[in-house]
Design a protein around this motif. Structure first.
Motif, mmCIF file in Angstrom:
data_model
loop_
_atom_site.group_PDB
_atom_site.id
_atom_site.type_symbol
_atom_site.label_atom_id
_atom_site.label_comp_id
_atom_site.label_asym_id
_atom_site.label_seq_id
_atom_site.Cartn_x
_atom_site.Cartn_y
_atom_site.Cartn_z
ATOM 1 N N LYS A 233 49.425 27.197 44.323
ATOM 2 C CA LYS A 233 49.195 28.585 43.920
ATOM 3 C C LYS A 233 48.984 28.629 42.414
ATOM 4 N N ILE A 234 47.853 29.207 41.998
ATOM 5 C CA ILE A 234 47.606 29.393 40.568
ATOM 6 C C ILE A 234 48.183 30.737 40.161
ATOM 7 N N SER A 235 49.086 30.709 39.178
ATOM 8 C CA SER A 235 49.760 31.925 38.721
ATOM 9 C C SER A 235 50.124 31.730 37.247
ATOM 10 N N PRO A 236 50.610 32.772 36.593
ATOM 11 C CA PRO A 236 51.081 32.588 35.217
ATOM 12 C C PRO A 236 52.142 31.488 35.098
ATOM 13 N N VAL A 322 50.481 31.654 27.685
ATOM 14 C CA VAL A 322 50.783 32.031 29.077
ATOM 15 C C VAL A 322 50.403 33.489 29.318
ATOM 16 N N GLU A 323 50.764 34.366 28.394
ATOM 17 C CA GLU A 323 50.452 35.795 28.546
ATOM 18 C C GLU A 323 48.941 36.032 28.512
ATOM 19 N N ALA A 324 48.248 35.358 27.602
ATOM 20 C CA ALA A 324 46.793 35.519 27.519
ATOM 21 C C ALA A 324 46.126 34.975 28.775
ATOM 22 N N GLY A 325 46.603 33.799 29.257
ATOM 23 C CA GLY A 325 46.062 33.216 30.489
ATOM 24 C C GLY A 325 46.317 34.106 31.691
ATOM 25 N N ALA A 326 47.511 34.707 31.748
ATOM 26 C CA ALA A 326 47.857 35.612 32.857
ATOM 27 C C ALA A 326 46.940 36.835 32.859
ATOM 28 N N HIS A 327 46.630 37.336 31.681
ATOM 29 C CA HIS A 327 45.730 38.493 31.555
ATOM 30 C C HIS A 327 44.340 38.151 32.102
ATOM 31 N N ILE A 328 43.822 36.968 31.729
ATOM 32 C CA ILE A 328 42.488 36.552 32.182
ATOM 33 C C ILE A 328 42.489 36.291 33.687
ATOM 34 N N LEU A 329 43.546 35.626 34.185
ATOM 35 C CA LEU A 329 43.630 35.333 35.620
ATOM 36 C C LEU A 329 43.625 36.621 36.440
ATOM 37 N N ALA A 330 44.427 37.600 36.017
ATOM 38 C CA ALA A 330 44.503 38.864 36.753
ATOM 39 C C ALA A 330 43.146 39.568 36.773
ATOM 40 N N LYS A 331 42.457 39.559 35.635
ATOM 41 C CA LYS A 331 41.127 40.185 35.564
ATOM 42 C C LYS A 331 40.129 39.443 36.459
ATOM 43 N N TRP A 332 40.160 38.092 36.370
ATOM 44 C CA TRP A 332 39.165 37.293 37.101
ATOM 45 C C TRP A 332 39.347 37.424 38.612
ATOM 46 N N LYS A 333 40.596 37.444 39.071
ATOM 47 C CA LYS A 333 40.843 37.506 40.518
ATOM 48 C C LYS A 333 40.211 38.748 41.147
ATOM 49 N N ASN A 334 40.059 39.795 40.364
ATOM 50 C CA ASN A 334 39.523 41.056 40.900
ATOM 51 C C ASN A 334 38.150 41.396 40.338
ATOM 52 N N TYR A 335 37.486 40.395 39.759
ATOM 53 C CA TYR A 335 36.222 40.660 39.060
ATOM 54 C C TYR A 335 35.020 40.386 39.957
ATOM 55 N N SER A 336 34.101 41.311 39.988
ATOM 56 C CA SER A 336 32.842 41.143 40.724
ATOM 57 C C SER A 336 31.679 41.477 39.807
ATOM 58 N N PRO A 350 40.060 36.275 49.496
ATOM 59 C CA PRO A 350 39.801 36.190 48.052
ATOM 60 C C PRO A 350 38.857 35.037 47.724
ATOM 61 N N HIS A 351 38.027 35.210 46.693
ATOM 62 C CA HIS A 351 37.073 34.175 46.289
ATOM 63 C C HIS A 351 37.312 33.633 44.876
ATOM 64 N N ASN A 352 37.922 34.415 44.015
ATOM 65 C CA ASN A 352 38.046 34.016 42.610
ATOM 66 C C ASN A 352 39.388 33.353 42.325
ATOM 67 N N THR A 353 39.351 32.269 41.573
ATOM 68 C CA THR A 353 40.566 31.618 41.097
ATOM 69 C C THR A 353 40.214 30.829 39.846
ATOM 70 N N ILE A 354 41.175 30.050 39.363
ATOM 71 C CA ILE A 354 40.995 29.314 38.102
ATOM 72 C C ILE A 354 41.495 27.883 38.258
ATOM 73 N N ARG A 491 29.696 39.888 29.763
ATOM 74 C CA ARG A 491 30.246 41.101 30.394
ATOM 75 C C ARG A 491 31.687 40.854 30.834
ATOM 76 N N PHE A 492 31.950 39.655 31.393
ATOM 77 C CA PHE A 492 33.330 39.363 31.798
ATOM 78 C C PHE A 492 34.232 39.290 30.571
ATOM 79 N N ILE A 493 33.765 38.611 29.513
ATOM 80 C CA ILE A 493 34.568 38.510 28.285
ATOM 81 C C ILE A 493 34.891 39.900 27.762
ATOM 82 N N LYS A 494 33.907 40.797 27.816
ATOM 83 C CA LYS A 494 34.144 42.173 27.334
ATOM 84 C C LYS A 494 35.226 42.852 28.179
ATOM 85 N N SER A 495 35.266 42.538 29.477
ATOM 86 C CA SER A 495 36.242 43.181 30.368
ATOM 87 C C SER A 495 37.673 42.729 30.084
ATOM 88 N N ILE A 496 37.819 41.568 29.419
ATOM 89 C CA ILE A 496 39.175 41.086 29.125
ATOM 90 C C ILE A 496 39.597 41.392 27.692
#
Length: 496
Positions: A233-236, A322-336, A350-354, A491-496
């Motif tokens: 499981k990929i998580s913070p 860890v906090e910055a990575g967690a922020h990106i992971l959360a955004k990416w998991k729900n990003y389309s 789900p399709h997105n992970t890191i 666009r993804f970078i802007k979203s984070i």
């Protein structure tokens, strides 16, 4: 060579490798004699014999055991017997761990060097077989990619394969990574691990176990596995663990395979990470552009110049990473972003992970986050962001952590198949090119027939295989390195 001579020479080599001390010689000899069902031993001067190394001595001793009917002449039986012999020369896990941490108090590198040498000298790491691999570097605009044609895992004989099919199933150990493999004798279909040892490592007050891969693909290729048999499981917490490990062992990197099929590793049923003392091309790669994330002023953020889509975070503070990575992971998991084919989910799937990788670089910690997506389509049933059909003749398997960082692990079949492609390029009538290589071989012959010679055709084909692996990585990149892909990444970078 007489069996007594082989046993004595094995003992001498174990002494030279510091597996045992002189005081252990008689005890170890008697343990080996018992396995060989020998009641007596004739002292001899082994110095008059041809000096063999430990793997060659083991092979001859195992052959003797087969000839005497002690074991059957089957791959798994021979592996188990060889492992049992070497177990006679290795201390118990408690002693190995004590020695490791005594050396760790000097410095972490001394500890891992000790354990790596122990794992090689005990034949747990199969160095003789590993040396059969074909390894070279392929120059690209992203740096030198590592290419390995994996010849180290021997073919099993038909009888072993049949026995494996009919063997009684058991769930002990639950998988190839579980701690219960330490010292396990093995069985038909499950590898011998009598000579296997693990180092106990504390990560965030959890018990983890450090071992080396029996078939290392790079220097000190290690595996860190959870005490618990739980799914990947990929998580913070993943980020916190791998950075904590790098803090304890700053000369090692540590990373994780992704946690979903297609883009994940081969074993998703047991939480584990891979690392080692090696700098991959991705670690050396330059940067495309820098950016800032609000709320993370002490984190340097950048996009790596790499065929896959990689965000690199750097900081002196693990908690900030860890906090910055967690922020990106959360955004990416729900990003389309349908314009570049990225959908976060199909229904409940789900399709997105890191794929994350941690290392120490100078005084700063680095956390690389490789964006992954495992969608499939009618055109690409094995994966949209997976090697496409036109490169399957070279690489069809999942792109895991090792490939992501720039090391191709290619199938053994390529050794002979590429030799036939070389003959074809040279215009030899005896060339027998596999059907799936034929279009590629014709293209190479047209391009190189004017310059190809016996002296350079191998290097030509190797270079072209490197280009195919680069294509594999480009296929696996979620944001392509073209105008549309770069705009999508921004666009993804802007979203984070």
């Amino acid at each position: 060579m007489l069996i007594d001579n082989l046993v004595q020479q094995l003992i001498d080599q174990a002494l030279a490798a510091q597996l045992i001390e002189r005081e252990d010689e008689v005890y170890v000899r008697n343990q080996v004699l018992a396995l060989l069902q020998l009641a007596a031993f004739k002292e001899n001067d082994a110095s008059e014999n041809t000096i063999l190394d430990i793997p060659d001595l083991l092979e001859q001793i195992v052959d003797y055991a087969c000839e005497q009917g002690i074991i059957e002449d089957l791959f798994d039986e021979k592996e188990m017997f060889s492992s049992k012999i070497m177990n006679c020369f290795i201390a118990r896990p408690s002693s190995v761990n004590q020695s490791f941490y005594e050396k760790y108090r000097q410095n972490p590198e001394a500890a891992t060097t000790y354990f790596y040498n122990l794992s090689k000298n005990s034949n747990y790491i199969q160095m003789k077989r590993i040396r059969q691999n074909i390894e070279y570097k392929a120059a690209t605009e992203y740096g030198d990619l590592d290419i390995t044609i994996n010849l180290s895992k021997p073919e099993k004989d038909p009888k072993s394969i049949e026995l494996e099919r009919t063997a009684q199933k058991t769930d002990y150990p639950k998988c190839l990574l579980c701690v219960e493999n330490e010292g396990y004798a093995g069985r038909i279909g499950h590898p011998a691990r009598s000579n296997h040892r693990m180092i106990r490592v504390n990560l965030l007050e959890e018990k983890w176990y450090l071992q080396y891969s029996p078939y290392v693909y790079y220097n000190e290729h290690c595996i860190l596995l959870s005490e618990k048999h739980t799914d990947m499981k990929i998580s913070p917490t993943t980020f916190e663990r791998i950075l904590s490990f790098v803090e304890q062992f700053p000369h090692y990197f540590l990373g994780s395979n992704a946690d979903i099929p297609i883009v994940g590793g081969s074993i998703l049923s047991h939480e584990h990470y891979q690392g080692g003392n090696y700098r991959f091309a991705m670690a050396k790669a330059g940067l495309d552009w820098m950016f800032k994330m609000a709320g993370f002023s002490n984190v340097e953020c950048s996009v790596v110049k790499w065929p896959m889509s990689v965000i690199r975070l750097r900081s002196g503070e693990i908690s900030s990473l860890v906090e910055a990575g967690a922020h990106i992971l959360a955004k990416w998991k729900n990003y389309s972003d349908e314009t570049v084919g990225i959908l976060a989910n199909t229904g409940e799937i789900p399709h997105n992970t890191i794929t994350p990788i941690a290392r120490k670089n100078g005084g700063l910690f680095e956390l690389d986050l490789v964006l992954r997506n495992n969608r499939t389509s009618d055109e690409h049933p094995l994966g949209i962001f997976h090697p496409h059909a036109d490169v399957h003749h070279i690489k069809k398997e999942n792109i895991g952590l090792i490939e992501v960082m720039g090391l191709a692990v290619l199938p053994a079949r390529l050794k002979t198949e590429l030799e036939e492609v070389e003959k074809f390029i040279l215009g030899r009538e005896d060339a027998q090119v596999a059907d799936y290589h034929l279009n590629w071989a014709i293209e190479l012959r047209e391009r190189y027939q004017a310059v190809a010679e016996e002296s350079n055709v191998e290097s030509i084909v190797r270079e072209e295989v490197g280009k195919k692996f680069l294509r594999v990585l480009e296929d696996a990149g979620v944001f392509k390195r073209n105008e549309a892909g770069t705009a999508g990444f921004k666009r993804f970078i802007k979203s984070i």
